[in-house]
Scaffold this motif. Structure first.
Motif, PDB file in Angstrom:
ATOM      1  N   GLY A 109     -20.763   3.079 -13.221  1.00  0.00           N
ATOM      2  CA  GLY A 109     -20.093   3.924 -12.249  1.00  0.00           C
ATOM      3  C   GLY A 109     -20.420   3.535 -10.816  1.00  0.00           C
ATOM      4  O   GLY A 109     -19.545   3.518  -9.946  1.00  0.00           O
ATOM      5  N   THR A 110     -21.668   3.197 -10.563  1.00  0.00           N
ATOM      6  CA  THR A 110     -22.091   2.812  -9.215  1.00  0.00           C
ATOM      7  C   THR A 110     -21.462   1.495  -8.795  1.00  0.00           C
ATOM      8  O   THR A 110     -20.977   1.361  -7.661  1.00  0.00           O
ATOM      9  N   ILE A 111     -21.462   0.529  -9.686  1.00  0.00           N
ATOM     10  CA  ILE A 111     -20.932  -0.791  -9.347  1.00  0.00           C
ATOM     11  C   ILE A 111     -19.421  -0.741  -9.109  1.00  0.00           C
ATOM     12  O   ILE A 111     -18.905  -1.412  -8.220  1.00  0.00           O
ATOM     13  N   SER A 112     -18.718   0.080  -9.874  1.00  0.00           N
ATOM     14  CA  SER A 112     -17.255   0.121  -9.744  1.00  0.00           C
ATOM     15  C   SER A 112     -16.759   1.276  -8.887  1.00  0.00           C
ATOM     16  O   SER A 112     -15.556   1.533  -8.844  1.00  0.00           O
ATOM     17  N   ALA A 113     -17.631   1.973  -8.177  1.00  0.00           N
ATOM     18  CA  ALA A 113     -17.248   3.141  -7.387  1.00  0.00           C
ATOM     19  C   ALA A 113     -16.307   2.801  -6.235  1.00  0.00           C
ATOM     20  O   ALA A 113     -15.515   3.639  -5.818  1.00  0.00           O
TER      21      ALA A 113
END
Length: 171
Positions: free
Chosen positions: A138-142
């Protein structure tokens, strides 16, 4: 064929198989102060996360070098050998740096999330891996928005569980 071992021979010269010796039970050894300090250092989430980030960066560096070396220039026929070599070196450098950053961030986020969840839950199981994978994905693709973050969360969590089951760390 007679055995030359006197322990296995009986009085009449026939050989009798001796029962195998039972393994000795090893004595319990208490860890030394140095071992306990080293364990406490490694149990620190910050230390574990930084170490994972550094190792991830190293892996990304190696992968970037390998994949950058495989890139062929589009105008290969018009380039001299030196130009092709310089192009390949530039591609290797760019890919290495890009992959090193991506893998370092991924390792740092995953390790930090897993460590924090493990300490909060006081358990070492697959749930920690799922949560850490979801947080990392989730953090990488936010940057791509909420749909991308949800897809990244689900994808990375599933990938983390598969890797966990493949490595068979939790039973």
């Amino acid at each position: 064929m007679a055995s030359s071992n006197p322990e296995t021979e009986s009085n009449n010269g026939s050989s009798i198989a001796k029962e195998p010796e039972k393994p000795q039970i090893e004595a319990f050894r208490m860890p030394t102060m140095e071992e306990m300090r080293a364990q406490e250092v490694w149990n620190n989430c910050a230390v574990r996360s930084v170490a994972s980030g550094v190792m991830g960066g190293g892996l990304g560096l190696m992968m970037g070098m390998f994949l950058g070396a495989l890139d062929n220039p589009i105008m290969q026929e018009e380039m001299t050998g030196r130009q092709q070599f310089m192009y390949t070196m530039r591609q290797m450098g760019q890919r290495s740096w890009s992959s090193a950053k991506a893998f370092a961030v991924m390792g740092l986020i995953f390790s930090a999330a897993e460590c924090v969840v493990e300490k909060a839950r006081a358990k070492h199981d697959t749930t920690n891996t799922v949560v850490a994978g979801c947080v990392t994905g989730g953090t990488i693709s936010a940057k791509g928005g909420p749909k991308a973050a949800c897809a990244g969360c689900a994808g990375f969590a599933a990938f983390s569980v598969l890797i966990e089951k493949f490595l068979d760390r939790h039973t």
